[in-house]
Design an enzyme around this catalytic site. Sequence first.
Site, PDB file in Angstrom:
ATOM      1  N   CYS A 133     -61.088  31.254 -16.605  1.00 34.85           N
ATOM      2  CA  CYS A 133     -62.121  30.794 -15.680  1.00 34.85           C
ATOM      3  C   CYS A 133     -61.774  29.409 -15.126  1.00 34.85           C
ATOM      4  O   CYS A 133     -62.013  28.396 -15.785  1.00 34.85           O
ATOM      5  CB  CYS A 133     -63.467  30.767 -16.415  1.00 34.85           C
ATOM      6  SG  CYS A 133     -64.839  30.278 -15.360  1.00 34.85           S
ATOM      7  N   CYS A 136     -64.704  27.106 -14.616  1.00 40.28           N
ATOM      8  CA  CYS A 136     -65.230  26.513 -15.855  1.00 40.28           C
ATOM      9  C   CYS A 136     -64.324  25.391 -16.365  1.00 40.28           C
ATOM     10  O   CYS A 136     -64.806  24.345 -16.786  1.00 40.28           O
ATOM     11  CB  CYS A 136     -65.323  27.565 -16.972  1.00 40.28           C
ATOM     12  SG  CYS A 136     -66.005  29.141 -16.489  1.00 40.28           S
ATOM     13  N   ASP A 137     -63.019  25.628 -16.379  1.00 41.92           N
ATOM     14  CA  ASP A 137     -62.113  24.766 -17.128  1.00 41.92           C
ATOM     15  C   ASP A 137     -61.150  23.936 -16.268  1.00 41.92           C
ATOM     16  O   ASP A 137     -60.413  23.105 -16.801  1.00 41.92           O
ATOM     17  CB  ASP A 137     -61.274  25.627 -18.099  1.00 41.92           C
ATOM     18  CG  ASP A 137     -62.163  26.347 -19.102  1.00 41.92           C
ATOM     19  OD1 ASP A 137     -63.235  25.816 -19.425  1.00 41.92           O
ATOM     20  OD2 ASP A 137     -61.789  27.447 -19.553  1.00 41.92           O
TER      21      ASP A 137
END
Length: 307
Positions: A133, A136-137
Amino acid sequence: MYDLIIIGAGPAGITAGIYGVRAGLNTLVINGGGVGGQILSTYEVDNYPTLKGISGMELGTKLKEHADALKVSIVDENVSSIEKAEGQVTLWKVTTTKGSYETKTIVIATGAQPRKLGAPGEEELTGMGVSYCATCDGAFYRGSDVAVVGGGDVALEDALFLARGSKKVHLIHRRDAFRAAKVLQDAVLAADNIEIHYDSVVENIKGVDEGEVNGLEIKNVKTGQVDTLDIEGIFIAVGTKPNTDLVKGIVECDQAGYVVAGEDCRSSEKGIYAAGDLRTKALRQVVTAVADGANAVKSIETDIVGL
Ligand SMILES: Cc1cc2nc3c(=O)[nH]c(=O)nc-3n(C[C@H](O)[C@H](O)[C@H](O)COP(=O)(O)OP(=O)(O)OC[C@H]3O[C@@H](n4cnc5c(N)ncnc54)[C@H](O)[C@@H]3O)c2cc1C
């Protein structure tokens, strides 16, 4: 008999449980596995408002605590089938590994799972430099060299997203051409910090002994040549698989298997609502999953209770 059964206790299912109980609906959440869903497998969640830097485990615990405080009933069972209750048009029977339940409505919130590469090091280093992701990261790799694996829209979008903050992005694709939209391909080709490795597959993700990704071996499938890339993060974007087997043949799903439903979470079948990662949507995140959980219950109140 329940007003509402929610299948899945990830962010979408727990939120639907909270809204269901607060709406006065006789509600049951059925979940196989830990409360929190996919987020339990991530090291740090940095983009959920007010909980900056929280670990996935802690977020799962907070979801459970909130549900418990509002007396949302959660049972730890795997659902094996959903069918219309015999002789009834508006009643559903939900069968689990331990028994069966009847309900007027169902929110299916069973989520999705990222497809894995199956490369050496992938499992051990997930959350330690291996991510599924970029949204997300990606922020954890500002100024670093990273790799993205895949050749579809998501992979190219991820590469472009990461290229804005990372020093260099290696885009690794097993074929000699991308299947992503032309506009994305043009943007990737124009980016001066994205290097494309066509006809290449991941041989080994390095860093298992050190506990974090510190390199990547890729192999050219045409020449057999193996190269080592000096990277700190690898983003795998080779597709996701929605957990929609339970509703196949009951509700309309798209070609990839996602339940076709809009923001109101109504599926094509009366009484069944789809919330979270398993429905058709542009962004699969905690924040959109919790919004779905709330919207699904709002639709139920309108459709069933008439509020
Ligand atoms: C590694 C990783 C990192 C991530 N990082 C972030 C991040 O930093 N920020 C962010 O916003 N999002 C992040 N995400 C995405 C986020 O986790 C998901 O968008 C979110 O969890 C979706 O919630 P959901 O409720 O739809 O489904 P899920 O979280 O997938 O929950 C589904 C639940 O249903 C249960 N279930 C499935 N089938 C059955 C069945 N037959 N019977 C009973 N129960 C069943 C599962 O066990 C699970 O508990 C990440 C995802 C991953 C994989």
